[in-house]
Design a protein around this motif. Structure first.
Motif, PDB file in Angstrom:
ATOM      1  N   GLU B 482      60.542  31.133  44.519  1.00 13.52           N
ATOM      2  CA  GLU B 482      60.021  32.491  44.424  1.00 13.52           C
ATOM      3  C   GLU B 482      61.016  33.537  44.895  1.00 13.52           C
ATOM      4  O   GLU B 482      60.761  34.736  44.810  1.00 13.52           O
ATOM      5  N   GLY B 483      62.131  33.070  45.428  1.00 12.60           N
ATOM      6  CA  GLY B 483      63.256  33.953  45.701  1.00 12.60           C
ATOM      7  C   GLY B 483      62.931  35.097  46.644  1.00 12.60           C
ATOM      8  O   GLY B 483      62.568  34.869  47.788  1.00 12.60           O
ATOM      9  N   LEU B 484      63.054  36.301  46.154  1.00 13.12           N
ATOM     10  CA  LEU B 484      63.008  37.462  47.034  1.00 13.12           C
ATOM     11  C   LEU B 484      61.618  37.749  47.590  1.00 13.12           C
ATOM     12  O   LEU B 484      61.473  38.588  48.467  1.00 13.12           O
ATOM     13  N   ASN B 485      60.590  37.043  47.115  1.00 13.02           N
ATOM     14  CA  ASN B 485      59.274  37.194  47.735  1.00 13.02           C
ATOM     15  C   ASN B 485      59.288  36.759  49.195  1.00 13.02           C
ATOM     16  O   ASN B 485      58.363  37.062  49.944  1.00 13.02           O
ATOM     17  N   TYR B 486      60.343  36.020  49.555  1.00 16.55           N
ATOM     18  CA  TYR B 486      60.551  35.623  50.952  1.00 16.55           C
ATOM     19  C   TYR B 486      60.402  36.836  51.871  1.00 16.55           C
ATOM     20  O   TYR B 486      59.774  36.747  52.928  1.00 16.55           O
ATOM     21  N   ALA B 487      60.948  37.982  51.436  1.00 15.19           N
ATOM     22  CA  ALA B 487      60.926  39.185  52.274  1.00 15.19           C
ATOM     23  C   ALA B 487      59.502  39.569  52.648  1.00 15.19           C
ATOM     24  O   ALA B 487      59.169  39.727  53.821  1.00 15.19           O
ATOM     25  N   SER B 488      58.645  39.686  51.617  1.00 16.13           N
ATOM     26  CA  SER B 488      57.297  40.151  51.920  1.00 16.13           C
ATOM     27  C   SER B 488      56.543  39.111  52.737  1.00 16.13           C
ATOM     28  O   SER B 488      55.742  39.451  53.606  1.00 16.13           O
ATOM     29  N   SER B 489      56.811  37.817  52.497  1.00 15.24           N
ATOM     30  CA  SER B 489      56.053  36.833  53.261  1.00 15.24           C
ATOM     31  C   SER B 489      56.505  36.814  54.725  1.00 15.24           C
ATOM     32  O   SER B 489      55.693  36.577  55.609  1.00 15.24           O
ATOM     33  N   VAL B 490      57.791  37.062  55.002  1.00 13.54           N
ATOM     34  CA  VAL B 490      58.237  37.056  56.395  1.00 13.54           C
ATOM     35  C   VAL B 490      57.778  38.320  57.113  1.00 13.54           C
ATOM     36  O   VAL B 490      57.210  38.272  58.200  1.00 13.54           O
ATOM     37  N   LEU B 491      57.995  39.481  56.488  1.00 10.55           N
ATOM     38  CA  LEU B 491      57.655  40.729  57.162  1.00 10.55           C
ATOM     39  C   LEU B 491      56.151  40.924  57.220  1.00 10.55           C
ATOM     40  O   LEU B 491      55.647  41.661  58.065  1.00 10.55           O
ATOM     41  N   GLY B 492      55.423  40.237  56.325  1.00 13.19           N
ATOM     42  CA  GLY B 492      53.974  40.373  56.357  1.00 13.19           C
ATOM     43  C   GLY B 492      53.310  39.511  57.415  1.00 13.19           C
ATOM     44  O   GLY B 492      52.172  39.749  57.789  1.00 13.19           O
ATOM     45  N   MET B 493      54.020  38.495  57.910  1.00  7.27           N
ATOM     46  CA  MET B 493      53.388  37.560  58.851  1.00  7.27           C
ATOM     47  C   MET B 493      53.207  38.168  60.228  1.00  7.27           C
ATOM     48  O   MET B 493      54.059  38.911  60.678  1.00  7.27           O
TER      49      MET B 493
END
Lengths: 115, 493
Positions: B482-493
């Motif tokens: 999923e590539g750049l979705n990493y950003a939202s999943s990390v900052l959203g946690m």
């Protein structure tokens, strides 16, 4: 321009590591490479007529943000220098042991391994 | 998630204390090192299926912008932690008796745990510069471990490894500097947000630096020159760690993380990965064929097997990445097993030359049987784990319509079989040699560890059954794919 000089320094170091046959010259080339990268990191944070990134009494946040240099690259460079020191110490220790065994710094004469 | 920093803190603390209290009493350092690695393994198993972010020093993000360094536990990190801690536990068990022939055992464990701390840090970190720091911790410890015996070969190999490794690290640091200059952040999630898949020429320069830097660490083919010297020269447990885990963690994992989740994969980079993977696969196995030194042979075969993983990651579909990670953990298991076997042979006979061995089957039944299992697994013979992962990689390549690469992968697997048949024939079958008439089986702790790994060679095949696959491999592949979705999943946690 400055960045190009930095890249050139990096390339000089890389050339030395690849081409030189003397252990000490290889180590020096490695140090040149590390310095090139450290210089590059420092330059990223540079700002003309910048001030030290320390908030003093009576300074407004706006002027601070507009004038202070970026402190992060400086922190990075300090860390990178310490790591570089560790690596260099390790390299020199191994080079000294190699000299004890072979009596020479010439890597052409260290041929126990097939390559 | 208070457990996350402990993965780094525990081995780091143990590395500090073992030489202080274990110097006088080697058994005490054995016990401490084994307890540490066992605790790490149990911790890694306890976080399966969990995820979380730990902000160091309590610097939580403000307005969605990260301020401090974070450690991220996500399915890929969990997967890497399991691989690292599993192999390091079995290797410390093996070291109890193998390392008796060296002095300074406490220092060995200290460096070993330092390397484990560095690798765990690489697997967990969510900060690009922090990644570099952990990578250097693991690398410096490994340079010292390669030189541990202080003989001619070891020093020479270590020097070569050190120089090339440092060139790689410098290239990585240069790349990190460029990325920081372009994005103004070092947090991987934030960088992914800022770049957002929009790559300019300068980003591609950073990508080139990352590929050569991490490629040097992973010993992909144009950068592989150090590996066949460094891995055989180290003591056997360290060879097992280096080939089994280190090149994967600080090479492949770090490369995949940066390429997929931070900068974003482009068709060009994935094609480069495909080509590098195939090249390593083919060149590695061809060079392995002619080797007479058993550990050198295994080192070349590592290059070849790592090529499979890079190839699978380069294909880039979820199925392919999952298959690649599956091969990664399988290779960690069977390659450490084979290196430990070679260590057992060296322990009993004192030689690594395949031409001087022969007929060891009757003298060393446990070593011989486990080595046969490892060889069959790496050569891809069903029902062992290597067969399943290679089959899945080839299937994934066909599914993605990369027929040429699939053919190469199948061809290399046949060559691997031929190469390992030769190893088995020369070392264990045939006429027993006079010189080794009194060769004995390796001591108990070494046997325990080899048998455990041999059992794992079979058990790992079950990682692909639906339930296990859905808890471990597929979520990990999903994060990367999923590539750049990493950003939202990390900052959203």
């Amino acid at each position: 321009m400055h960045y190009a000089l930095c890249l050139m320094l990096f390339m000089i170091g890389l050339y030395g590591v690849m081409v030189k046959r003397n252990l000490i010259k290889i180590i020096i080339s490695l140090i040149i490479m590390e310095s090139a990268v450290n210089l590059f990191l420092v330059m990223i944070g540079y700002r003309k007529d910048g001030i030290a990134p320390i908030m003093t009494k009576g300074m407004e946040a706006g002027t601070f943000a507009a004038r202070a240099v970026d402190p992060v690259p400086q922190a990075l460079v300090l860390t990178a220098i310490v790591i570089g020191l560790g690596v260099t110490a390790m390299t020199i220790a191994i080079a000294m042991r190699l000299y004890e065994r072979y009596g020479t710094y010439d890597i052409k004469e260290m041929r126990k391994l097939k390559g | 998630m208070q457990i996350i920093p402990l993965f780094v803190a525990i081995p780091l603390g143990a590395a500090f204390f073992i030489p202080m209290i274990g110097r006088k009493n080697p058994r005490l350092s054995d016990t401490l090192a084994n307890i540490t690695t066992l605790a790490l393994l149990l911790m890694a198993l306890s976080v399966i299926g969990k995820s979380g972010v730990y902000w160091m020093g309590g610097w939580v993000p403000r307005l969605g912008v990260p301020l401090g360094i974070n450690l991220v536990l996500d399915p890929v990190s969990v997967f890497m932690l399991i691989t690292i801690t599993l192999i390091s536990f079995l290797v410390t068990v093996y070291s109890i008796q193998y390392m008796d022939k060296f002095t300074a055992k406490a220092r060995f464990y200290s460096l070993f745990l330092l390397m484990v701390a560095g690798m765990n840090g690489v697997a967990l970190t969510g900060d690009l510069f922090n990644l570099y720091v952990f990578l250097e911790i693991a690398s410096i410890a490994s340079y010292a471990l390669v030189a541990f015996g202080c003989q001619h070969e070891e020093l020479e190999a270590s020097f070569k490894y050190l120089i090339l490794g440092s060139v790689g690290s410098t290239a990585i640091l240069f790349g990190i500097g460029i990325v920081y200059a372009m994005t103004g952040s070092l947090n991987m999630a934030q960088i992914a947000n800022v770049i957002g898949g929009d790559l300019k020429a300068i980003h591609l320069f950073a990508v080139a630096l990352f590929i050569s830097g991490f490629g040097l660490k992973a010993a992909l083919v144009p950068f592989h020159a150090w590996l066949p010297d460094a891995h055989p020269s180290a003591p056997a447990p360290i060879s097992a760690m280096l080939s089994g885990v280190l090149i994967k963690t600080i090479g492949i994992y770090a490369l995949a993380r940066v390429m997929f989740n931070v900068i974003g994969l482009t068709p060009l980079t994935s094609y480069i990965l495909l080509v590098l993977g195939t090249l390593s696969m083919v060149v590695g196995v061809l060079l392995a064929m002619g080797q007479d030194d058993i550990k050198r042979f295994l080192a070349y075969s590592s290059i070849s097997q790592v090529g499979y993983v890079v190839l699978a990651i380069g294909i880039g579909t979820r199925f392919a990445i999952a298959a690649g990670l599956f091969h990664l953990i399988n290779h960690a298991v069977f390659k450490s097993l084979l290196f430990l076997n070679s260590g057992a042979i060296e322990y009993s006979t004192g030689t690594r030359d395949l031409n001087k061995m022969g007929g060891l089957r009757d003298k060393m039944p446990v070593t011989s049987t486990t080595s046969l299992i490892g060889s069959m697994s790496i050569a891809g013979i069903p029902p062992f784990s290597g067969f399943w992962s290679k089959l899945l990689i080839i299937m994934a390549a066909v599914q993605a319509e990369r027929y040429g690469f699939a053919a190469w992968a199948a061809g290399v697997s046949v060559l691997t079989l031929a190469a390992f048949m030769r190893l088995q024939r020369k070392a264990f079958f045939g006429e027993p040699k006079e010189a080794y008439a009194d060769a004995k089986e390796a001591p108990a702790s070494m046997q325990v560890s080899m048998v455990c790994l041999a059992v794992l060679c079979v058990v790992m095949g079950f990682l692909w059954v639906p339930q296990a696959k859905d808890t471990l491999l597929i979520p990990a592949a999903k994060v990367l794919q999923e590539g750049l979705n990493y950003a939202s999943s990390v900052l959203g946690m």
